[in-house]
Design a protein around this motif. Structure first.
Motif, PDB file in Angstrom:
ATOM      1  N   ARG A   1      -3.952   2.706   7.781  1.00 31.56           N
ATOM      2  CA  ARG A   1      -4.569   3.604   7.402  1.00 31.56           C
ATOM      3  C   ARG A   1      -5.350   4.490   7.850  1.00 31.56           C
TER       4      ARG A   1
ATOM      5  N   ALA B   1      -3.541  -0.655   3.582  1.00 35.28           N
ATOM      6  CA  ALA B   1      -4.107   0.853   4.020  1.00 35.28           C
ATOM      7  C   ALA B   1      -5.584   0.075   4.298  1.00 35.28           C
TER       8      ALA B   1
ATOM      9  N   GLU C   1       0.525  -2.759  -0.154  1.00 37.41           N
ATOM     10  CA  GLU C   1      -0.953  -1.403  -0.171  1.00 37.41           C
ATOM     11  C   GLU C   1      -1.863  -2.203   0.070  1.00 37.41           C
TER      12      GLU C   1
ATOM     13  N   SER D   1       1.188  -4.387  10.141  1.00 36.47           N
ATOM     14  CA  SER D   1      -0.664  -3.559  10.427  1.00 36.47           C
ATOM     15  C   SER D   1      -0.856  -3.521  11.487  1.00 36.47           C
TER      16      SER D   1
ATOM     17  N   ASP E   1     -10.662   9.321   1.859  1.00 38.15           N
ATOM     18  CA  ASP E   1     -10.692   9.837   3.032  1.00 38.15           C
ATOM     19  C   ASP E   1     -11.416  11.220   3.010  1.00 38.15           C
TER      20      ASP E   1
END
Length: 266
Positions: free
Chosen positions: A124, A120, A116, A166, A79
């Motif tokens: 995400r 991700a 994950e 997702s 990030d």
């Protein structure tokens, strides 16, 4: 309105995140061919450099020019790195995000690590990218963000649970972004491809029966090439789509229109 310039992107700066291969690579080539300055951001720098080389060799249309392409290393799951990179890129008129992953397993066999990884990259990563890009676009009163979802956001099959979830989540995320930033001139849309021959579908291509079954499931009876998705991406970045936001553009060869079809002999 000059309709001859409807799809031209001269003077625009567009970042393509995931541009080292597949749909991302072809989107870079298409955007540059329309005159955009394109920033190719990817962890695969060598692949991104090959994308830039291919874009540079694209012959321009008569009376036009191909936009410059630059390469930038980016890990979308870091990030802080995303925010730092976007700050360094400066003004962006468009953002195209094509990163993604799929782990084909039945739900009972899925691991938390599998879950994950897919969530991700497919969902995400968009949070930090949009948070970093949208405010500056809003200050200027315009901008276009395009994400790559999938027909699997709407129609599923065994082994596609987390991927489908997702991609469906991404649709709603982008629609919400369209609602939040629309009053300030920033548009958010998704492209939903059908079966496309990219590195992400190597597993299917290795199985002739599976590959052919997918080809026959669409109205066109074949797979798409990644270049056939790039036009939709270019449209959504360009002024041809200035009143399009919160939408999903299906580029699936008619799969979702005819899925499960039966043709009786009448």
């Amino acid at each position: 309105m000059r309709y001859a310039d409807l799809f031209r992107l001269d003077g625009r700066r567009v970042a393509v995140v995931g541009g080292a291969s597949g749909i991302g690579r072809e989107s870079v080539r298409a955007l540059a061919a329309q005159g955009a300055e394109v920033l190719v951001a990817d962890k695969d720098v060598r692949g991104a450099e090959e994308t830039a080389r291919l874009a540079a060799t694209e012959p321009p249309a008569p009376g036009s020019r191909t936009g410059p392409v630059s390469v930038h290393f980016l890990d979308v799951l870091d990030d802080d790195a995303v925010r730092e990179a976007v700050a360094g890129w400066g003004v962006l008129d468009g953002l195209v995000v094509t990163v993604g992953a799929n782990v084909r397993k039945r739900i009972a066999d899925y691991t938390l690590a599998d879950f994950e990884r897919v969530v991700a990259l497919n969902l995400r990563a968009y949070l930090s990218l949009v948070q970093s890009v949208a405010p500056a676009m809003a200050e200027r009163g315009r901008g276009s963000v395009v994400g790559l979802t999938s027909m699997r956001a709407f129609q599923v099959e065994a082994g596609q649970s987390v991927y489908a979830a997702s991609k469906a989540g991404l649709v709603q995320f982008l629609r919400t972004a369209a609602a939040e930033w629309g009053p300030r001139g920033v548009r958010f849309n998704a492209v939903a491809p059908g079966v496309v021959r990219t590195p992400l579908t190597d597993q299917i291509a290795a199985d002739p029966q599976w590959y052919d079954a997918y080809a026959q499931a669409s109205a066109l009876g074949r797979w798409a090439g990644a270049e056939e998705i790039a036009g939709a991406v270019t449209y959504l970045v360009s002024d041809a789509s200035t009143f399009v936001t919160g939408s999903v553009l299906s580029v699936d060869g008619g799969w979702t229109a005819v899925d499960g079809r039966y043709e009786p002999s009448v």
